[in-house]
Design an enzyme around this catalytic site. Structure first.
Site, short mmCIF file in Angstrom:
data_model
loop_
_atom_site.label_atom_id
_atom_site.label_comp_id
_atom_site.label_asym_id
_atom_site.label_seq_id
_atom_site.Cartn_x
_atom_site.Cartn_y
_atom_site.Cartn_z
N THR A 189 6.71 34.00 -2.39
CA THR A 189 6.26 33.80 -3.78
C THR A 189 7.46 33.36 -4.62
O THR A 189 8.60 33.65 -4.27
CB THR A 189 5.65 35.09 -4.36
OG1 THR A 189 5.21 34.84 -5.70
CG2 THR A 189 6.64 36.25 -4.39
N LYS A 207 -6.06 35.48 -12.04
CA LYS A 207 -4.69 35.58 -11.53
C LYS A 207 -4.19 37.03 -11.50
O LYS A 207 -3.51 37.45 -10.57
CB LYS A 207 -3.77 34.71 -12.40
CG LYS A 207 -2.32 34.74 -11.97
CD LYS A 207 -1.47 33.76 -12.77
CE LYS A 207 0.00 34.13 -12.76
NZ LYS A 207 0.58 34.43 -11.47
N ARG A 219 3.58 36.82 6.70
CA ARG A 219 3.97 36.25 5.41
C ARG A 219 2.83 36.56 4.43
O ARG A 219 1.66 36.35 4.75
CB ARG A 219 4.13 34.74 5.56
CG ARG A 219 4.40 34.03 4.25
CD ARG A 219 4.01 32.56 4.33
NE ARG A 219 4.90 31.75 5.11
CZ ARG A 219 4.52 30.59 5.68
NH1 ARG A 219 3.28 30.17 5.55
NH2 ARG A 219 5.38 29.89 6.37
N LYS A 279 -0.01 24.46 11.16
CA LYS A 279 -1.42 24.73 10.82
C LYS A 279 -2.28 24.55 12.06
O LYS A 279 -2.17 23.53 12.75
CB LYS A 279 -1.88 23.77 9.73
CG LYS A 279 -1.18 24.03 8.40
CD LYS A 279 -1.89 23.33 7.28
CE LYS A 279 -1.29 23.63 5.91
NZ LYS A 279 -0.12 24.47 5.82
N ASP A 304 0.44 29.17 9.69
CA ASP A 304 0.02 29.18 8.28
C ASP A 304 -1.44 29.61 8.17
O ASP A 304 -2.20 29.50 9.13
CB ASP A 304 0.12 27.77 7.68
CG ASP A 304 1.55 27.32 7.42
OD1 ASP A 304 2.47 28.16 7.48
OD2 ASP A 304 1.73 26.11 7.17
C1 LIG Z 1 7.02 29.83 1.90
C2 LIG Z 1 5.61 29.69 1.45
C3 LIG Z 1 4.60 29.56 2.39
C4 LIG Z 1 3.27 29.44 2.00
N1 LIG Z 1 2.28 29.41 2.93
C5 LIG Z 1 0.99 29.42 2.54
C6 LIG Z 1 -0.06 29.52 3.50
O1 LIG Z 1 0.15 29.62 4.72
N2 LIG Z 1 -1.34 29.52 3.03
C7 LIG Z 1 -1.64 29.45 1.69
O2 LIG Z 1 -2.82 29.48 1.34
N3 LIG Z 1 -0.65 29.34 0.78
C8 LIG Z 1 0.64 29.32 1.16
N4 LIG Z 1 1.64 29.24 0.21
C9 LIG Z 1 1.30 28.92 -1.20
C10 LIG Z 1 0.93 30.16 -2.00
O3 LIG Z 1 -0.33 30.61 -1.60
C11 LIG Z 1 0.92 29.86 -3.52
O4 LIG Z 1 0.00 28.84 -3.78
C12 LIG Z 1 2.26 29.43 -4.08
O5 LIG Z 1 3.29 30.17 -3.51
C13 LIG Z 1 2.31 29.61 -5.61
O6 LIG Z 1 2.16 30.94 -5.97
P1 LIG Z 1 3.37 31.92 -6.36
O7 LIG Z 1 3.27 33.08 -5.44
O8 LIG Z 1 4.66 31.21 -6.33
O9 LIG Z 1 2.99 32.47 -7.78
P2 LIG Z 1 2.48 31.81 -9.13
O10 LIG Z 1 1.98 32.95 -9.94
O11 LIG Z 1 1.58 30.66 -8.86
O12 LIG Z 1 3.81 31.25 -9.75
C14 LIG Z 1 4.89 32.07 -10.14
C15 LIG Z 1 5.94 31.17 -10.81
O13 LIG Z 1 6.50 30.33 -9.80
C16 LIG Z 1 6.61 28.98 -10.24
N5 LIG Z 1 5.89 28.10 -9.30
C17 LIG Z 1 4.88 28.44 -8.47
N6 LIG Z 1 4.46 27.39 -7.74
C18 LIG Z 1 5.22 26.35 -8.15
C19 LIG Z 1 5.26 24.97 -7.78
N7 LIG Z 1 4.45 24.45 -6.87
N8 LIG Z 1 6.17 24.19 -8.41
C20 LIG Z 1 7.01 24.69 -9.34
N9 LIG Z 1 7.01 25.98 -9.73
C21 LIG Z 1 6.12 26.80 -9.15
C22 LIG Z 1 6.01 28.90 -11.61
O14 LIG Z 1 7.09 28.77 -12.54
C23 LIG Z 1 5.32 30.22 -11.84
O15 LIG Z 1 5.54 30.70 -13.12
C24 LIG Z 1 2.97 29.40 0.59
C25 LIG Z 1 3.97 29.55 -0.33
C26 LIG Z 1 5.27 29.71 0.06
C27 LIG Z 1 6.32 29.92 -0.97
#
Ligand SMILES: Cc1cc2nc3c(=O)[nH]c(=O)nc-3n(C[C@H](O)[C@H](O)[C@H](O)COP(=O)(O)OP(=O)(O)OC[C@H]3O[C@@H](n4cnc5c(N)ncnc54)[C@H](O)[C@@H]3O)c2cc1C
Length: 305
Positions: free
Chosen positions: A224, A199, A182, A97, A131
């Site tokens: 994701t 959402k 990403r 970061k 990030d």
């Molecule tokens: C590799 C990686 C890097 C990232 N880098 C950044 C970044 O640089 N900046 C930024 O703002 N965000 C970052 N994020 C976080 C991202 O923005 C989301 O907040 C996060 O990925 C949750 O959203 P989702 O896409 O999984 O979908 P969602 O719609 O939130 O979730 C989809 C499904 O995934 C599962 N799930 C999601 N999150 C979780 C959790 N924490 N624990 C358990 N199950 C879960 C749930 O079962 C849900 O039904 C990153 C995420 C990942 C995976």
């Protein structure tokens, strides 16, 4: 946006709660999402993931820094991480970061610090991902990414967040650089003037970003846990003859581990973001906000003692 999500994201900024959770949280279950408090703790976790066919990245958790000297300590720590990755032969890169490298003190300081780390990583053929943080940092982050690429650094990537209205324009502006991007939904509390509150709109924006990025000639990290988006990306890539080398799935350590391995088995590249460090509080709060059921997991451990 759910009230609980807002509450948990607000709690990420509460020093009092931070003191309490830092004291008890690791025992309660933070270890499910964080690979340990030290680099020595993280190395065996990274190796185990690599042994299962997963690539990894690691992050020394921390966001605020008080002064320039502190940012130089962070740079030194990341140099050590990169050297250790090389010495251990891990398939691990680094995600960091810019606020941890001094962005809120001085943009030029953060830029010089990240440039030093990108150069250090290049010496061992490694890669640095910048990030994306709160919306107030997006302009500076993209400026720094662009400056690094224009200075000839290829081993660096950044992140776009689908909840922000601006991200489609940002992507269009970056595509001529063949960027390594990403795509995420976004993890911070943002006002409705800047980000989609619903959402379904965040998900629809994710699809548009994903398709535009895959159709470009850079590299797309599809970060994701959303299975419908993952399957959409696979179908889109197939339909447009985009090879598996041009994209990768990314998930968080401790989240959907079976899905991670299943995608490897199907022949896709999967990277698990695997952070470590003593400053894990704000990271944990964002993970709880994404899925309040994780809070129940933590509370259950509290009751069990
Ligand atoms: C590799 C990686 C890097 C990232 N880098 C950044 C970044 O640089 N900046 C930024 O703002 N965000 C970052 N994020 C976080 C991202 O923005 C989301 O907040 C996060 O990925 C949750 O959203 P989702 O896409 O999984 O979908 P969602 O719609 O939130 O979730 C989809 C499904 O995934 C599962 N799930 C999601 N999150 C979780 C959790 N924490 N624990 C358990 N199950 C879960 C749930 O079962 C849900 O039904 C990153 C995420 C990942 C995976």
């Amino acid at each position: 946006m759910s009230a609980l999500r807002s509450l948990l994201l607000a709690a990420a900024d509460s020093p009092r709660l931070q003191r309490f959770v830092q004291k008890y949280g690791f025992r309660l279950g933070a270890a499910r999402f964080v690979a340990g408090q030290t680099l020595d703790d993280a190395v065996p976790v990274l190796r185990r993931l690599n042994d299962g066919g997963l690539r990894t990245n690691t992050t020394l958790l921390g966001e605020g820094v008080r002064d320039e000297a502190e940012t130089h300590e962070v740079v030194a720590a990341y140099r050590e991480v990169l050297d250790r990755i090389q010495a251990e032969g891990l398939r691990t890169n680094v995600a960091l970061k810019l606020t941890h490298l001094g962005l809120t003190i001085d943009e030029q300081l953060a830029r010089a610090n990240v440039a030093a780390l990108v150069e250090h990583a290049a010496r061992s053929g490694n890669f640095v991902r910048i990030d994306m943080e709160e919306s107030r940092h997006v302009d500076a982050t993209l400026r720094i990414y662009r400056a690094l690429r224009e200075a000839g650094h290829e081993n660096v990537g950044t992140v776009l967040q689908s909840y922000l209205f601006r991200s489609e324009d940002d992507l269009a502006a970056l595509l001529p650089l063949s960027p390594n991007l990403r795509i995420v939904k976004g993890a911070y509390l943002e006002p409705p003037e800047l980000a989609y509150p619903q959402k379904r709109d965040v998900d629809a924006s994710y699809v548009r970003l994903l398709e535009a990025s895959l159709a470009g000639d850079g590299f797309t990290a599809i970060a994701t846990h959303d299975e419908s988006l993952i399957e959409h990306a696979i179908a889109f890539a197939r339909e447009h003859g985009i090879s598996n080398e041009r994209f990768q799935f990314q998930m968080l350590y401790g989240v959907r581990p079976r899905l991670q391995l299943e995608l490897v088995r199907r022949g896709f590249g999967v990277l698990v973001a695997t952070p470590y460090g003593p400053e894990w509080y704000r990271y944990l709060m964002r993970r709880l906000a994404e899925r309040p059921a994780n809070l129940i997991f933590l509370l259950r451990n509290l009751v069990r003692g």
